[in-house]
Design a protein around this motif. Structure first.
Motif, PDB file in Angstrom:
ATOM      1  N   LEU A  48       0.207  -1.304   0.262  1.00  0.00           N
ATOM      2  CA  LEU A  48      -0.448  -0.010   0.125  1.00  0.00           C
ATOM      3  C   LEU A  48       1.256   1.108  -0.491  1.00  0.00           C
ATOM      4  CD1 LEU A  48      -2.787  -1.450   2.341  1.00  0.00           C
ATOM      5  CD2 LEU A  48      -3.170  -0.560  -0.050  1.00  0.00           C
ATOM      6  N   ALA A  49       2.260   0.765   0.753  1.00  0.00           N
ATOM      7  CA  ALA A  49       2.752   2.307   1.049  1.00  0.00           C
ATOM      8  C   ALA A  49       3.793   2.568  -0.715  1.00  0.00           C
ATOM      9  CB  ALA A  49       3.973   2.663   2.293  1.00  0.00           C
ATOM     10  N   GLN A  50       4.500   1.794  -1.009  1.00  0.00           N
ATOM     11  CA  GLN A  50       4.574   1.506  -2.110  1.00  0.00           C
ATOM     12  C   GLN A  50       3.449   1.890  -3.533  1.00  0.00           C
ATOM     13  OE1 GLN A  50       6.772  -2.003  -3.504  1.00  0.00           O
ATOM     14  NE2 GLN A  50       6.622  -1.550  -6.040  1.00  0.00           N
ATOM     15  N   ASN A  51       2.280   1.513  -3.805  1.00  0.00           N
ATOM     16  CA  ASN A  51       1.249   2.181  -4.276  1.00  0.00           C
ATOM     17  C   ASN A  51       0.977   3.434  -4.338  1.00  0.00           C
ATOM     18  OD1 ASN A  51       0.542  -0.613  -5.919  1.00  0.00           O
ATOM     19  ND2 ASN A  51      -0.492  -1.039  -4.470  1.00  0.00           N
ATOM     20  N   GLN A  52       1.431   4.441  -3.052  1.00  0.00           N
ATOM     21  CA  GLN A  52       1.088   5.669  -2.982  1.00  0.00           C
ATOM     22  C   GLN A  52       2.031   5.986  -2.886  1.00  0.00           C
ATOM     23  OE1 GLN A  52      -1.112   7.532   1.260  1.00  0.00           O
ATOM     24  NE2 GLN A  52       0.719   8.449   1.310  1.00  0.00           N
ATOM     25  N   LYS A  53       3.353   5.405  -2.930  1.00  0.00           N
ATOM     26  CA  LYS A  53       4.871   6.364  -3.242  1.00  0.00           C
ATOM     27  C   LYS A  53       4.910   6.785  -5.046  1.00  0.00           C
ATOM     28  CE  LYS A  53       9.276   6.544  -3.295  1.00  0.00           C
ATOM     29  NZ  LYS A  53      10.699   5.629  -2.629  1.00  0.00           N
ATOM     30  N   LEU A  54       3.948   5.927  -5.902  1.00  0.00           N
ATOM     31  CA  LEU A  54       4.222   5.619  -7.442  1.00  0.00           C
ATOM     32  C   LEU A  54       3.068   6.410  -7.780  1.00  0.00           C
ATOM     33  CD1 LEU A  54       5.606   1.524  -7.283  1.00  0.00           C
ATOM     34  CD2 LEU A  54       6.298   3.517  -7.908  1.00  0.00           C
ATOM     35  N   LEU A  55       2.014   6.334  -7.078  1.00  0.00           N
ATOM     36  CA  LEU A  55       0.598   6.842  -8.209  1.00  0.00           C
ATOM     37  C   LEU A  55       0.758   8.656  -8.157  1.00  0.00           C
ATOM     38  CD1 LEU A  55      -2.420   4.441  -6.675  1.00  0.00           C
ATOM     39  CD2 LEU A  55      -1.618   4.759  -8.751  1.00  0.00           C
ATOM     40  N   VAL A  56       1.422   8.962  -6.503  1.00  0.00           N
ATOM     41  CA  VAL A  56       1.862  10.079  -6.240  1.00  0.00           C
ATOM     42  C   VAL A  56       2.647  11.010  -6.971  1.00  0.00           C
ATOM     43  CG1 VAL A  56       2.686  11.694  -4.651  1.00  0.00           C
ATOM     44  CG2 VAL A  56       1.087  10.398  -3.899  1.00  0.00           C
ATOM     45  N   LEU A  57       4.155   9.890  -7.394  1.00  0.00           N
ATOM     46  CA  LEU A  57       5.042  10.276  -8.472  1.00  0.00           C
ATOM     47  C   LEU A  57       4.742  10.311 -10.142  1.00  0.00           C
ATOM     48  CD1 LEU A  57       8.350  10.307  -9.177  1.00  0.00           C
ATOM     49  CD2 LEU A  57       8.437   7.700  -9.622  1.00  0.00           C
ATOM     50  N   LEU A  58       3.541   9.748 -10.592  1.00  0.00           N
ATOM     51  CA  LEU A  58       2.796   9.779 -11.896  1.00  0.00           C
ATOM     52  C   LEU A  58       2.327  10.883 -11.548  1.00  0.00           C
ATOM     53  CD1 LEU A  58       1.517   5.955 -12.176  1.00  0.00           C
ATOM     54  CD2 LEU A  58       3.146   6.897 -13.524  1.00  0.00           C
ATOM     55  N   ASP A  59       1.279  10.974 -10.624  1.00  0.00           N
ATOM     56  CA  ASP A  59       0.616  12.250 -10.926  1.00  0.00           C
ATOM     57  C   ASP A  59       1.384  13.532 -10.882  1.00  0.00           C
ATOM     58  OD1 ASP A  59      -1.925  14.257 -10.251  1.00  0.00           O
ATOM     59  OD2 ASP A  59      -1.693  13.950  -7.941  1.00  0.00           O
ATOM     60  N   PHE A  60       2.585  13.527  -9.974  1.00  0.00           N
ATOM     61  CA  PHE A  60       3.486  14.862 -10.722  1.00  0.00           C
ATOM     62  C   PHE A  60       4.495  14.537 -11.449  1.00  0.00           C
ATOM     63  CE2 PHE A  60       8.061  15.478  -9.729  1.00  0.00           C
ATOM     64  CZ  PHE A  60       8.470  16.687  -9.837  1.00  0.00           C
ATOM     65  N   ILE A  61       4.869  13.629 -12.489  1.00  0.00           N
ATOM     66  CA  ILE A  61       5.038  13.694 -13.935  1.00  0.00           C
ATOM     67  C   ILE A  61       3.850  14.204 -14.276  1.00  0.00           C
ATOM     68  CG2 ILE A  61       5.581  12.604 -15.441  1.00  0.00           C
ATOM     69  CD1 ILE A  61       7.219   9.855 -13.296  1.00  0.00           C
ATOM     70  N   PHE A  62       2.906  14.149 -14.674  1.00  0.00           N
ATOM     71  CA  PHE A  62       1.684  13.431 -15.452  1.00  0.00           C
ATOM     72  C   PHE A  62       1.657  15.294 -15.295  1.00  0.00           C
ATOM     73  CE2 PHE A  62       1.748   9.242 -16.222  1.00  0.00           C
ATOM     74  CZ  PHE A  62       0.642   9.053 -17.862  1.00  0.00           C
ATOM     75  N   ALA A  63       1.357  15.661 -14.034  1.00  0.00           N
ATOM     76  CA  ALA A  63       1.300  16.721 -14.323  1.00  0.00           C
ATOM     77  C   ALA A  63       2.322  18.011 -14.965  1.00  0.00           C
ATOM     78  CB  ALA A  63       1.206  17.401 -12.529  1.00  0.00           C
ATOM     79  N   LYS A  64       3.407  17.200 -14.921  1.00  0.00           N
ATOM     80  CA  LYS A  64       4.811  18.800 -15.452  1.00  0.00           C
ATOM     81  C   LYS A  64       4.094  17.921 -17.044  1.00  0.00           C
ATOM     82  CE  LYS A  64       8.445  16.093 -13.889  1.00  0.00           C
ATOM     83  NZ  LYS A  64       9.731  16.018 -14.123  1.00  0.00           N
ATOM     84  N   ALA A  65       3.722  16.948 -17.794  1.00  0.00           N
ATOM     85  CA  ALA A  65       3.108  16.665 -18.863  1.00  0.00           C
ATOM     86  C   ALA A  65       2.148  17.852 -19.547  1.00  0.00           C
ATOM     87  CB  ALA A  65       3.013  15.754 -19.102  1.00  0.00           C
ATOM     88  N   LYS A  66       1.028  17.727 -18.306  1.00  0.00           N
ATOM     89  CA  LYS A  66      -0.286  18.530 -18.845  1.00  0.00           C
ATOM     90  C   LYS A  66       0.274  19.924 -18.769  1.00  0.00           C
ATOM     91  CE  LYS A  66      -2.567  15.711 -16.138  1.00  0.00           C
ATOM     92  NZ  LYS A  66      -3.543  15.172 -15.169  1.00  0.00           N
ATOM     93  N   TYR A  67       0.934  20.336 -17.946  1.00  0.00           N
ATOM     94  CA  TYR A  67       1.645  21.566 -18.223  1.00  0.00           C
ATOM     95  C   TYR A  67       2.379  22.294 -19.308  1.00  0.00           C
ATOM     96  CZ  TYR A  67       3.841  25.712 -16.339  1.00  0.00           C
ATOM     97  OH  TYR A  67       3.579  28.025 -16.086  1.00  0.00           O
ATOM     98  N   ALA A  68       3.376  21.498 -19.563  1.00  0.00           N
ATOM     99  CA  ALA A  68       4.448  21.475 -20.966  1.00  0.00           C
ATOM    100  C   ALA A  68       3.164  21.374 -22.279  1.00  0.00           C
ATOM    101  CB  ALA A  68       5.402  20.067 -20.964  1.00  0.00           C
ATOM    102  N   LYS A  69       2.183  20.316 -21.782  1.00  0.00           N
ATOM    103  CA  LYS A  69       1.039  20.128 -23.269  1.00  0.00           C
ATOM    104  C   LYS A  69       0.311  21.687 -23.106  1.00  0.00           C
ATOM    105  CE  LYS A  69      -2.834  17.742 -24.607  1.00  0.00           C
ATOM    106  NZ  LYS A  69      -3.383  16.770 -24.626  1.00  0.00           N
ATOM    107  N   ASP A  70       0.029  22.198 -22.434  1.00  0.00           N
ATOM    108  CA  ASP A  70      -0.929  23.575 -22.264  1.00  0.00           C
ATOM    109  C   ASP A  70       0.159  25.191 -22.774  1.00  0.00           C
ATOM    110  OD1 ASP A  70      -3.198  22.502 -21.355  1.00  0.00           O
ATOM    111  OD2 ASP A  70      -3.332  24.044 -19.692  1.00  0.00           O
ATOM    112  N   TYR A  71       1.274  25.103 -22.479  1.00  0.00           N
ATOM    113  CA  TYR A  71       1.793  26.168 -23.207  1.00  0.00           C
ATOM    114  C   TYR A  71       3.227  25.341 -24.174  1.00  0.00           C
ATOM    115  CZ  TYR A  71       5.491  24.313 -20.281  1.00  0.00           C
ATOM    116  OH  TYR A  71       7.029  24.072 -19.229  1.00  0.00           O
ATOM    117  N   ASN A  72       2.789  24.045 -24.530  1.00  0.00           N
ATOM    118  CA  ASN A  72       3.444  23.810 -26.246  1.00  0.00           C
ATOM    119  C   ASN A  72       4.883  23.659 -25.872  1.00  0.00           C
ATOM    120  OD1 ASN A  72       3.608  23.183 -28.644  1.00  0.00           O
ATOM    121  ND2 ASN A  72       3.935  25.020 -29.652  1.00  0.00           N
TER     122      ASN A  72
END
Length: 799
Positions: A265-289
């Motif tokens: 459970l602890a590992q899953n939480q850590k990995l999902l937070v990491l993915l949320d963080f990485i995809f936040a960077k990608a969504k931001y990059a997508k918006d400003y091209n």
């Protein structure tokens, strides 16, 4: 990286925007902690993860992290063998459902594609379908446990329902009874202190047996539990206690089951937070091209069409900036509000963003350096608390920068040594820049001092730059022009604003001639550069247009090639079908004909005649299929009656000349001999070039004129053989055709054609031509040479 430069370059505002793209609170916290890194492998991995997430966003759409909560407190309680509440267990279920969704999203990637940096993250997620299923089966909401959570709980709730029904039944009977009507305040059943009661008037208190649990505010109504239902209420309370005990047992079992998978459970939480963080960077990059920058070991910065990420994307003007290759120091000059500070901040912020693993809003292929420290002296540094002037505050900051800057630092200085005497300020600015330049520190500085323009022009490794200013509109264009120092526009702006010309002339007289000349040169340079850039843009557009035309032509050629291949394939298939059908028809006919030959009598003859008729019909249909039809039509229209055997015609559909061999049938189809090819053609595709009468008249005139003389000349000079070795088939046929005519005139009986053996192609072409002549009765026959005559290397023709 020092906190001061992060605030100066407004890095915190970029992080605030980034946080908005994270789904979970933990993901937002991870974004908030993001700082520029200095380790190249870490930076490369972060950039690669952002790029791979961006690619997945474009191909697969967004990934959901709904249901991911902070399980820190719950995991600590599980570690201490504690029991979780229904709400906490539901949060675990939400996390496990997010894991399930993430695994499905990760599996969507094309199996044939190369592995990306996120595969290992997705593959490290631990599915716990059993725990998820049990929690969802037992818990409906944080306040409700399912009846099916256990058989004991189901039985308890069934008994509670029955007891409730009994209590309601008895109390309903009491309130409905006419004998009790006067004693009751209302004919209803209510609940007080968890017990079912009925409202009794105060004056009938002694006549109504039961336990008093409450009274109204006025004291006129007493809420009494009748003695008849006390036992049932006690049973209900007991059942409620049993229900709560069973619920606690169920939650304890589920908590125990979850504790077994605590690490997962602890590992899953850590990995999902990491993915949320990485995809936040990608969504931001997508918006400003944004694009992934290239990091160069030599620290060279080359930004192509960079846009400051905090400015309005519809209004921001892209800039091109280079630093660290041909020059390591850039001095930017120009008027205020011209974009100098924005250019400085753009370079600094891009450096911080790139080293934090964020894409930069610039064209693909832009490069950045990895710097251990970025120093910046930008904006108003006046300190009221420390009683320092603007110049003193700036100088305090610059002193700190000079003391700490080194070869792996980037220094950004805005309006260097401004706010003091211009002469002393310019001298001090040159000295500071010289010190930084001598130590190999990559530096960008903005200034108003003309002396710094000369310093940049005369110093190797230092380059001028300026922000373009439109004097006509009195507004900056914000375009950065490297290689040209900024021109002072004070006189031009003053004139535009209406200042008297004699004042401007008098001011101009105060300036040294060398300065005037320098300003003139700057103006000419700026104008030349604008012209060159405009021409380059036109050239770029021309190249683009040429490339589009080239692509269009290539596509058209490919389409033609495809259509040609398709037509040839269809033609081959059709020819194969016709030949196969003809072969089958011939085989069947021969077989049937042979069978009928063995028979005798009229029936056999009738059947044979019938077969001949069918065969003629089939052959006629096949000839129609084989006949060449074209969309081209003869320009001159002819009727079928215009044609005679022997007419010389031009076949427009084939662009060939030929001779009519048969008269037209009812549909206007006839056979035309075109060299070695005989084909059925419609009269609509024919033009008569010479009628048979014209041909005969010309032949007769020629024979009458030349017969006697030619025959004598030919018979005395012609040899009975012709050598066509080394010729092409067309050349040999042309020579042979003329030679046969001459041999006929010389009354030769036979002639020999020497063509050699070789590949056999020449021999085959000559024989095909001779077959045509034999059909036309021009020769009586031909054969290969015999032993002693030349074998297969010669052909003997009988005239």
């Amino acid at each position: 990286m020092n906190q001061k430069v992060l605030n100066t370059l407004e890095y915190d505002k970029v992080i605030e925007r980034l946080k908005a793209y994270a789904t979970t609170e933990l993901g937002k916290a991870a974004c908030e902690k993001l700082e520029p890194m200095t380790d190249e492998p870490e930076i490369s991995l972060a950039q690669e993860q952002t790029q791979d997430a961006l690619t997945r966003l474009y191909k697969q759409g967004s990934i959901s992290f709904f249901g991911v909560h902070d399980l820190g407190a719950s995991l600590k309680r599980l570690k201490m063998k504690g029991t979780l509440s229904a709400g906490e267990l539901l949060e675990i279920a939400g996390l496990l459902e997010a894991v399930k969704n993430a695994l499905a999203y990760g599996a969507q990637r094309d199996d044939m594609a190369d592995a990306d940096s996120l595969d290992s993250v997705f593959e490290s997620l631990v599915p716990m379908d059993g725990l998820l299923k049990d929690i969802r089966h037992c818990i409906i909401s944080p306040e409700e446990i399912s009846d099916d959570a256990s058989s004991a709980l189901k039985d308890i709730r069934r008994n509670m329902k029955l007891t409730n029904q009994k209590i309601h039944s008895q109390l309903t009977a009491m309130v409905s009874s006419s004998s009790n009507k006067d004693m009751l305040q209302d004919a209803l059943v209510t609940m007080r202190n968890g017990r079912y009661c009925i409202p009794v008037k105060q004056e009938y208190r002694g006549q109504f047996k039961g336990m008093i649990h409450d009274q109204s505010s006025s004291g006129s109504t007493l809420f009494i539990e009748p003695m008849a239902v006390v036992t049932l209420n006690n049973q209900l309370k007991e059942l409620e206690g049993q229900e709560q005990t069973e619920i606690e047992r169920i939650l304890s079992l589920l908590s125990e089951q979850a504790s077994y998978d605590m690490d997962g459970l602890a590992q899953n939480q850590k990995l999902l937070v990491l993915l949320d963080f990485i995809f936040a960077k990608a969504k931001y990059a997508k918006d400003y091209n944004g694009s992934k920058p290239i990091f160069r070991e030599d620290g060279v910065i080359n930004i192509k069409q960079g846009r400051h990420p905090l400015l309005d994307p519809k209004k921001v003007v892209p800039i091109n900036v280079s630093l660290g290759d041909a020059f390591s120091m850039l001095v930017i000059t120009g008027p205020n509000t011209g974009g100098k500070t924005v250019s400085l901040k753009t370079v600094g912020l891009f450096t911080l963003m790139g080293q934090a693993g964020l894409h930069i809003p610039a064209f693909q292929g832009s490069s950045l350096g990895i710097y251990e420290e970025v120093f910046a002296d930008i904006g108003d540094e006046q300190s009221i608390e420390q009683n320092l002037s603007t110049f003193s505050s700036h100088m305090t900051n610059i002193v700190s920068i000079i003391q700490n800057a080194h070869r792996h630092s980037l220094v950004l200085l805005d309006e260097l040594c401004g706010g003091t005497d211009p002469v002393e300020g310019a001298a001090l600015a040159i000295s500071i820049l010289t010190d930084l330049h001598d130590r190999g520190v990559k530096t960008m500085a903005t200034t108003h001092y003309s002396e710094l323009k000369m310093f940049a022009l005369s110093t190797d490794g230092v380059e001028n730059a300026s922000c373009e200013f439109d004097v006509e509109t009195l507004s900056p264009t914000y375009r950065l022009m490297i290689g040209i120092p900024g021109k002072s526009n004070a006189f031009a702006i003053s004139r535009k604003l209406g200042l008297d010309n004699h004042i401007i002339v008098h001011a101009s007289d105060q300036i040294d001639e060398s300065v005037k000349d320098f300003e003139t040169i700057l103006a000419d340079l700026e104008k030349s550069k604008q012209t060159i850039e405009q021409e380059q843009e036109e050239i770029f557009e021309y190249r683009k247009e040429i490339e589009n035309l080239r692509k269009s032509l290539k596509e058209r050629q490919e389409n033609i090639k495809e259509k040609r291949e398709k037509l040839l394939r269809e033609a081959r298939e059709e020819a194969y079908r016709i030949i196969s059908e003809a072969k089958e028809t011939a085989d069947e006919t021969i077989k049937e004909y042979n069978n009928l030959k063995k028979q005798s009598g009229k029936d056999a003859n009738r059947k044979m005649e019938h077969m001949r008729s069918d065969l003629r019909g089939k052959m006629s249909r096949l000839e129609k299929d084989m006949a060449y039809r074209s969309k081209n039509r003869a320009s001159k229209k002819h009727e079928p009656g215009d044609f005679q055997v022997g007419d010389e015609v031009y076949v427009t559909s084939l662009s060939l000349s030929g001779t009519v061999q048969t008269l037209p049938n009812s549909k206007g189809d006839l056979y035309v001999q075109m060299g070695m090819m005989r084909s059925k053609v419609n009269v609509k595709d024919l033009e008569i070039t010479k009628s048979v009468k014209q041909v005969k008249r010309e032949n007769a005139r020629n024979e009458a004129r030349n017969s006697g003389r030619t025959a004598i000349n030919k018979s005395s000079s012609i040899r009975p053989e012709i050598n066509v070795l080394g010729m092409t088939v067309d050349e040999a046929v042309s020579q042979l055709d003329k030679f046969i005519d001459d041999a006929c005139l010389a009354n030769l009986g036979q002639i020999t054609v020497i063509h050699g053996k070789g590949t056999g192609a020449l021999r085959k072409g000559i024989h095909n031509y001779l077959k045509t002549l034999k059909k036309q009765k021009r020769i009586s026959g031909y054969r290969d040479g015999e032993f002693g005559e030349g074998d297969m290397g010669v052909t003997v023709i009988m005239l």
